[in-house]
Design a protein around this motif. Structure first.
Motif, PDB file in Angstrom:
ATOM      1  N   PRO A  21       3.605   3.126  -9.793  1.00 22.27           N
ATOM      2  CA  PRO A  21       4.332   2.452  -8.668  1.00 22.27           C
ATOM      3  C   PRO A  21       3.630   1.499  -8.000  1.00 22.27           C
ATOM      4  CG  PRO A  21       3.147   4.784  -8.325  1.00 22.27           C
ATOM      5  CD  PRO A  21       3.255   4.227  -9.827  1.00 22.27           C
ATOM      6  N   ALA A  22       4.244   0.552  -7.530  1.00 22.09           N
ATOM      7  CA  ALA A  22       3.782  -0.592  -6.752  1.00 22.09           C
ATOM      8  C   ALA A  22       3.139  -0.149  -5.465  1.00 22.09           C
ATOM      9  CB  ALA A  22       4.548  -1.599  -6.768  1.00 22.09           C
ATOM     10  N   PRO A  23       1.977  -0.675  -5.009  1.00 14.73           N
ATOM     11  CA  PRO A  23       1.383  -0.242  -3.794  1.00 14.73           C
ATOM     12  C   PRO A  23       2.399  -0.654  -2.666  1.00 14.73           C
ATOM     13  CG  PRO A  23      -0.290  -1.649  -5.085  1.00 14.73           C
ATOM     14  CD  PRO A  23       1.117  -1.671  -5.831  1.00 14.73           C
ATOM     15  N   GLN A  24       2.524   0.410  -1.559  1.00 18.09           N
ATOM     16  CA  GLN A  24       3.210   0.183  -0.574  1.00 18.09           C
ATOM     17  C   GLN A  24       2.673  -0.597   0.745  1.00 18.09           C
ATOM     18  OE1 GLN A  24       4.180   4.161   1.476  1.00 18.09           O
ATOM     19  NE2 GLN A  24       5.630   3.235   2.783  1.00 18.09           N
ATOM     20  N   ARG A  45      -1.489   5.204  17.265  1.00 16.62           N
ATOM     21  CA  ARG A  45      -0.887   5.325  18.571  1.00 16.62           C
ATOM     22  C   ARG A  45      -0.348   6.659  18.612  1.00 16.62           C
ATOM     23  NH1 ARG A  45       2.654  -0.043  19.586  1.00 16.62           N
ATOM     24  NH2 ARG A  45       2.373   0.909  22.033  1.00 16.62           N
ATOM     25  N   ASP A  46       0.045   7.388  17.694  1.00 20.31           N
ATOM     26  CA  ASP A  46       0.544   8.606  17.779  1.00 20.31           C
ATOM     27  C   ASP A  46      -0.504   9.674  17.646  1.00 20.31           C
ATOM     28  OD1 ASP A  46      -0.033   8.723  15.024  1.00 20.31           O
ATOM     29  OD2 ASP A  46       1.819   9.051  14.299  1.00 20.31           O
ATOM     30  N   GLY A  47      -1.848   9.206  17.746  1.00 21.29           N
ATOM     31  CA  GLY A  47      -2.897  10.384  17.723  1.00 21.29           C
ATOM     32  C   GLY A  47      -3.291  10.616  16.275  1.00 21.29           C
ATOM     33  N   GLY A  48      -2.465  10.137  15.235  1.00 22.30           N
ATOM     34  CA  GLY A  48      -3.088  10.598  13.770  1.00 22.30           C
ATOM     35  C   GLY A  48      -4.168   9.568  13.491  1.00 22.30           C
ATOM     36  N   LYS A  49      -4.864   9.976  12.402  1.00 21.87           N
ATOM     37  CA  LYS A  49      -6.237   9.314  11.957  1.00 21.87           C
ATOM     38  C   LYS A  49      -5.764   8.471  10.616  1.00 21.87           C
ATOM     39  CE  LYS A  49      -8.985  11.002  15.127  1.00 21.87           C
ATOM     40  NZ  LYS A  49      -9.712  10.132  16.044  1.00 21.87           N
ATOM     41  N   ALA A  50      -6.360   7.359  10.457  1.00 23.89           N
ATOM     42  CA  ALA A  50      -6.470   6.686   9.371  1.00 23.89           C
ATOM     43  C   ALA A  50      -7.726   5.935   8.883  1.00 23.89           C
ATOM     44  CB  ALA A  50      -5.144   5.556   9.314  1.00 23.89           C
ATOM     45  N   SER A  51      -7.882   5.939   7.825  1.00 24.75           N
ATOM     46  CA  SER A  51      -9.027   5.130   6.953  1.00 24.75           C
ATOM     47  C   SER A  51      -8.557   4.051   6.011  1.00 24.75           C
ATOM     48  CB  SER A  51     -10.167   6.027   6.407  1.00 24.75           C
ATOM     49  OG  SER A  51     -10.517   6.817   7.319  1.00 24.75           O
ATOM     50  N   ALA A  52      -9.255   2.863   5.950  1.00 21.01           N
ATOM     51  CA  ALA A  52      -8.812   1.869   5.180  1.00 21.01           C
ATOM     52  C   ALA A  52     -10.289   1.157   4.690  1.00 21.01           C
ATOM     53  CB  ALA A  52      -7.876   0.764   5.944  1.00 21.01           C
ATOM     54  N   THR A  53     -10.052   0.727   3.475  1.00 22.03           N
ATOM     55  CA  THR A  53     -11.130  -0.073   2.907  1.00 22.03           C
ATOM     56  C   THR A  53     -10.987  -1.627   3.260  1.00 22.03           C
ATOM     57  OG1 THR A  53     -10.103  -0.483   0.792  1.00 22.03           O
ATOM     58  CG2 THR A  53     -11.580   1.364   0.837  1.00 22.03           C
ATOM     59  N   ILE A 180      -3.968  -4.186  14.940  1.00 27.05           N
ATOM     60  CA  ILE A 180      -2.821  -3.933  14.101  1.00 27.05           C
ATOM     61  C   ILE A 180      -3.497  -4.276  12.604  1.00 27.05           C
ATOM     62  CG2 ILE A 180      -0.634  -4.853  13.458  1.00 27.05           C
ATOM     63  CD1 ILE A 180       0.166  -5.142  16.146  1.00 27.05           C
ATOM     64  N   LEU A 181      -3.423  -3.297  11.851  1.00 26.37           N
ATOM     65  CA  LEU A 181      -4.041  -3.594  10.530  1.00 26.37           C
ATOM     66  C   LEU A 181      -2.685  -3.770   9.407  1.00 26.37           C
ATOM     67  CD1 LEU A 181      -6.787  -1.506   8.646  1.00 26.37           C
ATOM     68  CD2 LEU A 181      -4.695  -1.758   7.621  1.00 26.37           C
ATOM     69  N   ASN A 182      -2.507  -4.610   8.779  1.00 27.68           N
ATOM     70  CA  ASN A 182      -1.782  -4.975   7.624  1.00 27.68           C
ATOM     71  C   ASN A 182      -2.444  -4.947   6.307  1.00 27.68           C
ATOM     72  OD1 ASN A 182       0.628  -6.086   9.180  1.00 27.68           O
ATOM     73  ND2 ASN A 182      -1.262  -7.222   9.699  1.00 27.68           N
ATOM     74  N   GLY A 183      -2.035  -3.944   5.479  1.00 25.90           N
ATOM     75  CA  GLY A 183      -2.407  -3.804   3.966  1.00 25.90           C
ATOM     76  C   GLY A 183      -1.366  -2.917   3.128  1.00 25.90           C
ATOM     77  N   THR A 184      -1.968  -2.272   2.221  1.00 27.30           N
ATOM     78  CA  THR A 184      -1.213  -1.359   1.198  1.00 27.30           C
ATOM     79  C   THR A 184      -1.703  -0.341   1.182  1.00 27.30           C
ATOM     80  OG1 THR A 184      -2.619  -2.446  -0.695  1.00 27.30           O
ATOM     81  CG2 THR A 184      -0.486  -3.586  -0.025  1.00 27.30           C
ATOM     82  N   ARG A 185      -0.594   0.626   0.683  1.00 28.25           N
ATOM     83  CA  ARG A 185      -1.255   2.133   0.345  1.00 28.25           C
ATOM     84  C   ARG A 185      -0.977   2.485  -1.156  1.00 28.25           C
ATOM     85  NH1 ARG A 185      -1.052   6.097   4.404  1.00 28.25           N
ATOM     86  NH2 ARG A 185       0.662   4.695   5.452  1.00 28.25           N
ATOM     87  N   ALA A 186      -2.038   3.034  -1.580  1.00 30.17           N
ATOM     88  CA  ALA A 186      -1.796   3.233  -3.296  1.00 30.17           C
ATOM     89  C   ALA A 186      -1.072   4.466  -3.450  1.00 30.17           C
ATOM     90  CB  ALA A 186      -3.229   3.295  -3.801  1.00 30.17           C
ATOM     91  N   ALA A 187      -0.963   4.743  -4.586  1.00 27.99           N
ATOM     92  CA  ALA A 187      -0.045   6.076  -5.054  1.00 27.99           C
ATOM     93  C   ALA A 187      -1.125   7.277  -4.654  1.00 27.99           C
ATOM     94  CB  ALA A 187       0.065   6.186  -6.547  1.00 27.99           C
ATOM     95  N   ASP A 188      -2.350   7.303  -4.702  1.00 28.31           N
ATOM     96  CA  ASP A 188      -3.136   8.237  -4.114  1.00 28.31           C
ATOM     97  C   ASP A 188      -3.603   8.543  -2.520  1.00 28.31           C
ATOM     98  OD1 ASP A 188      -4.813   6.198  -3.315  1.00 28.31           O
ATOM     99  OD2 ASP A 188      -6.309   6.822  -4.884  1.00 28.31           O
ATOM    100  N   GLY A 189      -2.577   7.406  -1.761  1.00 24.49           N
ATOM    101  CA  GLY A 189      -2.635   7.544  -0.342  1.00 24.49           C
ATOM    102  C   GLY A 189      -3.685   6.803   0.315  1.00 24.49           C
ATOM    103  N   SER A 190      -4.825   6.153  -0.427  1.00 22.84           N
ATOM    104  CA  SER A 190      -5.714   5.339  -0.006  1.00 22.84           C
ATOM    105  C   SER A 190      -5.099   3.913   0.471  1.00 22.84           C
ATOM    106  CB  SER A 190      -6.916   4.972  -1.175  1.00 22.84           C
ATOM    107  OG  SER A 190      -6.327   4.313  -2.130  1.00 22.84           O
ATOM    108  N   ILE A 191      -5.711   3.394   1.646  1.00 24.46           N
ATOM    109  CA  ILE A 191      -5.186   2.158   2.309  1.00 24.46           C
ATOM    110  C   ILE A 191      -6.285   1.176   2.117  1.00 24.46           C
ATOM    111  CG2 ILE A 191      -4.595   1.328   4.564  1.00 24.46           C
ATOM    112  CD1 ILE A 191      -3.632   4.026   5.354  1.00 24.46           C
TER     113      ILE A 191
END
Length: 207
Positions: A21-24, A45-53, A180-191
């Motif tokens: 699958p192509a990165p999202q 903004r919704d209170g969730g957490k995220a990490s990105a390389t 505002i972060l723009n990027g891609t999410r891989a199949a394993d969920g990593s951003i």
């Protein structure tokens, strides 16, 4: 036999690559919790957490307000608008792109601000005062935005935010900063981040 086996393995590898699958593409808005040279943690903004390389060539831009009068015919702009009941597009935000970004995201397509929202990136063909359909006060600015294979007439009310951006230093990224972060999410969920927008004095486009 060796050639046949090699060819079979190559075909299988090609099929596996084709089926991967192509990165999202992702667009995340929130506040930086922590940042290192190659990683960023943020609260959404919704209170969730995220990490990105963070790549070494990460693009950082600073958003800042400008005036509607800074828009000229032939300006390259991006307009986030909401479709009204009669189909008229009413702008919520206009981004004036620098000359180096002409052509970025050109076209007219659905956007992420809610049902009925659109993004139109193109060149200003004309600016007039008036209404579009039954929308507007008669003194509002009406933009004709042209792009490949089409154009849109968009009403820009007084309460629409008008912004531009300039290249910024990575040093602006610090805990507590709204981004505002723009990027891609891989199949394993990593951003993986590609670019980050930082608002001058807290100004950021709606997302």
């Amino acid at each position: 036999m060796l050639l046949a086996l090699t060819g079979g393995l190559s075909l299988q590898a090609g099929l596996a690559t084709a089926q991967a699958p192509a990165p999202q593409r992702v667009r995340l808005r929130g506040r930086i919790d922590s940042i290192a040279a190659d990683k960023l943690d943020m609260t959404l903004r919704d209170g969730g957490k995220a990490s990105a390389t963070l790549p070494a060539n990460l693009r950082v831009t600073e958003m800042m307000p400008v005036k509607l009068s800074d828009i000229r015919e032939d300006s390259y702009i991006g307009v986030a608008a909401m479709s009204q009941p009669d189909g008229v597009l009413r702008a919520m935000q206009v981004v004036v792109f620098p000359a180096s970004s002409r052509g970025v995201g050109e076209g007219h397509y659905p956007w992420v601000m809610g049902e009925g929202s659109t993004m139109t990136n193109g060149t200003v063909g004309s600016m007039t005062n008036g209404t579009v359909g039954r929308v507007g006060s008669g003194q509002d600015v009406v933009l004709t935005v042209r792009y490949k294979d089409g154009e849109q007439r968009i009403l820009v009310p007084e309460d629409a935010s008008i912004l531009t951006f300039t290249p910024a230093s990575r040093d602006m990224l610090a805990p507590g900063t709204e981004i505002i972060l723009n990027g891609t999410r891989a199949a394993d969920g990593s951003i993986a981040a590609a670019s980050i927008n930082v608002g001058k004095d807290g100004v950021l486009p709606p997302s």
